[in-house]
Design an enzyme around this catalytic site. Structure first.
Site, mmCIF file in Angstrom:
data_model
loop_
_atom_site.group_PDB
_atom_site.id
_atom_site.type_symbol
_atom_site.label_atom_id
_atom_site.label_comp_id
_atom_site.label_asym_id
_atom_site.label_seq_id
_atom_site.Cartn_x
_atom_site.Cartn_y
_atom_site.Cartn_z
ATOM 1 N N THR A 76 -17.802 -23.240 -2.444
ATOM 2 C CA THR A 76 -17.063 -22.441 -1.461
ATOM 3 C C THR A 76 -17.671 -22.552 -0.076
ATOM 4 O O THR A 76 -16.959 -22.502 0.933
ATOM 5 C CB THR A 76 -17.024 -20.970 -1.930
ATOM 6 O OG1 THR A 76 -16.311 -20.923 -3.170
ATOM 7 C CG2 THR A 76 -16.329 -20.065 -0.935
ATOM 8 N N SER A 134 -17.624 -25.440 -10.585
ATOM 9 C CA SER A 134 -17.113 -25.179 -11.933
ATOM 10 C C SER A 134 -16.656 -26.467 -12.619
ATOM 11 O O SER A 134 -16.471 -26.483 -13.832
ATOM 12 C CB SER A 134 -15.967 -24.163 -11.887
ATOM 13 O OG SER A 134 -14.976 -24.603 -11.001
HETATM 14 N N1 LIG Z 1 -18.341 -19.175 -4.510
HETATM 15 C C1 LIG Z 1 -18.231 -20.402 -5.028
HETATM 16 O O1 LIG Z 1 -18.911 -21.301 -4.604
HETATM 17 C C2 LIG Z 1 -17.283 -20.574 -6.191
HETATM 18 C C3 LIG Z 1 -16.731 -21.955 -6.372
HETATM 19 N N2 LIG Z 1 -15.678 -21.952 -7.371
HETATM 20 C C4 LIG Z 1 -17.815 -22.943 -6.828
HETATM 21 O O2 LIG Z 1 -18.588 -22.619 -7.698
HETATM 22 O O3 LIG Z 1 -17.857 -24.059 -6.384
#
Ligand SMILES: NC(=O)C[C@H](N)C(=O)O
Length: 292
Positions: free
Chosen positions: A18, A53
C-alpha cells in the site's frame, strides 16, 4: 565502546504494498513505484512491485537475498525494506531468521495509499530511516517500525486491518539459522474449529506436505479426530506444529481428554510457545530448508 557516528548510506529496498499504491477511479489500490524525499543518503533498490498478499516463498527469498547483498557493502549502514502489511510478519521473520549482522534491518509500510489526503507512508519511512541510523538498534535483529512503534520482527502479527499502528509483537529469543532458500518447501496451515474433522490434514498429507501448522483452539487444543490425523503425519515424518487462533498469550500443552494439547504432544506434535500460525509456518519452512 563501539563507534557509530558515521553515516555512509542506507539501502532502501522497495517491494510494493500500500505504501507504493494509488487508487483508481473505483477506489481499487494497486502498487506502483515508491519514492520519498529523505534527509539521509539512501540507495534505492526496486525489487518488486506487488501487493504482499500475493507473495510466495520465492518472493520472500528474494528479499532475504537482497538484504544480504546490500549488507555485503561495508559502507551500507543498514537496510530499510518497504513492504505491504498483509505479510510483513512472514517476510520480516524470514529475514530475521538469517540475519547475523549487527547492522539494523527495518521493515515498514503503510495502511493508506500514497495518494491518500493524509498518508502514513512518509512518516513511517522517515522513522524507519532514523531507526536504522540509531546505534541503539544495532544487534537487535530485524525490526518493524510502524505507526509510532518499534517492534521486533520475531513474534510480530498484524493486529488491525485499518488502524495506523497495525502491528503488535511478543518477542521471543533470537536464534539465527544458516541462510537457505525456502522456495519449494511446502508447509500448510490448518485452521481448527469446533467439530473439525481430519479432511484438511489428510488432504495436505496426500498432497505431499512437508509440515503442518495447526491453528488450534485456546492454549493449543482440538479433538480426538485431529489428534489421530496428527499421529498419522508424525508417523510418516511430517512435523506438526501447534499454535492457536487466540491472538495473545502463551501456547502450552496443558489439557488431556483425547483432544487436548497434551494428546497432541503424545501424537508427536510440537508446540510453538509464542509464534502464531503465519510466523510458525515460516520458521518451520526455514528449519526444513536448513535441516535443523
Ligand atoms: N497495507 C498494505 O500494505 C496491505 C496490502 N494489501 C499489502 O499487503 O500489500
Amino acid at each position: 565502546m563501539e563507534r557509530y557516528d558515521r553515516l555512509s548510506y542506507i539501502a532502501l529496498l522497495t517491494t510494493g504494498g500500500t505504501i507504493a499504491s494509488s487508487r483508481d477511479e473505483n477506489g481499487v489500490s494497486r502498487p506502483g513505484a515508491a519514492r520519498f524525499d529523505l534527509a539521509a543518503e539512501v540507495k534505492v533498490v526496486d525489487l518488486m512491485s506487488k501487493d504482499s498478499s500475493s507473495f510466495d516463498f520465492a518472493d520472500m527469498d528474494r528479499i532475504v537475498d537482497a538484504v544480504a547483498e546490500a549488507l555485503e557493502d561495508t559502507e551500507c549502514d543498514g537496510v530499510v525494506v518497504l513492504h505491504g502489511t498483509d505479510t510483513m510478519e512472514e517476510s520480516s521473520l524470514l529475514v530475521d531468521l538469517f540475519h547475523d549482522d549487527p547492522r539494523p534491518v527495518v521493515f515498514t509500510g503503510a495502511q493508506r495509499t500514497s495518494d491518500h489526503s493524509d498518508p502514513d507512508g512518509p512518516a513511517n519511512v522517515d522513522a524507519a530511516v532514523r531507526a536504522v541510523t540509531d546505534s541503539a538498534n544495532r544487534g537487535r535483529g530485524v525490526l518493524v517500525v510502524f505507526g509510532g512503534r518499534t517492534l521486533p520482527a520475531r513474534g510480530l502479527w498484524k493486529c488491525h486491518t485499518s488502524e495506523l499502528d497495525a502491528f503488535a509483537s511478543s518477542a521471543e529469543p533470537r536464534t539465527v539459522l544458516p541462510r537457505s532458500a525456502i522456495a519449494g518447501v511446502r508447509v500448510d496451515i490448518v485452521a481448527l474449529y469446533p467439530g473439525v474433522d481430519a479432511v484438511a490434514i489428510d488432504a495436505y498429507r496426500a498432497a505431499g506436505t512437508q509440515g503442518i501448522v495447526l491453528q488450534a483452539l485456546g492454549s493449543g487444543n482440538t479433538n480426538a479426530d485431529v489428534v489421530a490425523a496428527v499421529k498419522a503425519c508424525t508417523a510418516e515424518g511430517v512435523p506438526v506444529v501447534v499454535t492457536t487462533r487466540v491472538p495473545v498469550g502463551e501456547i502450552e500443552p496443558s489439557y488431556g481428554g483425547g483432544g487436548g494439547g497434551a494428546d497432541l504432544v503424545d501424537a508427536g506434535a510440537v508446540f510453538s510457545p509464542v509464534l502464531r500460525a503465519g510466523q510458525a509456518r515460516v520458521l518451520l519452512a526455514a528449519q526444513i530448508a536448513t535441516r535443523v
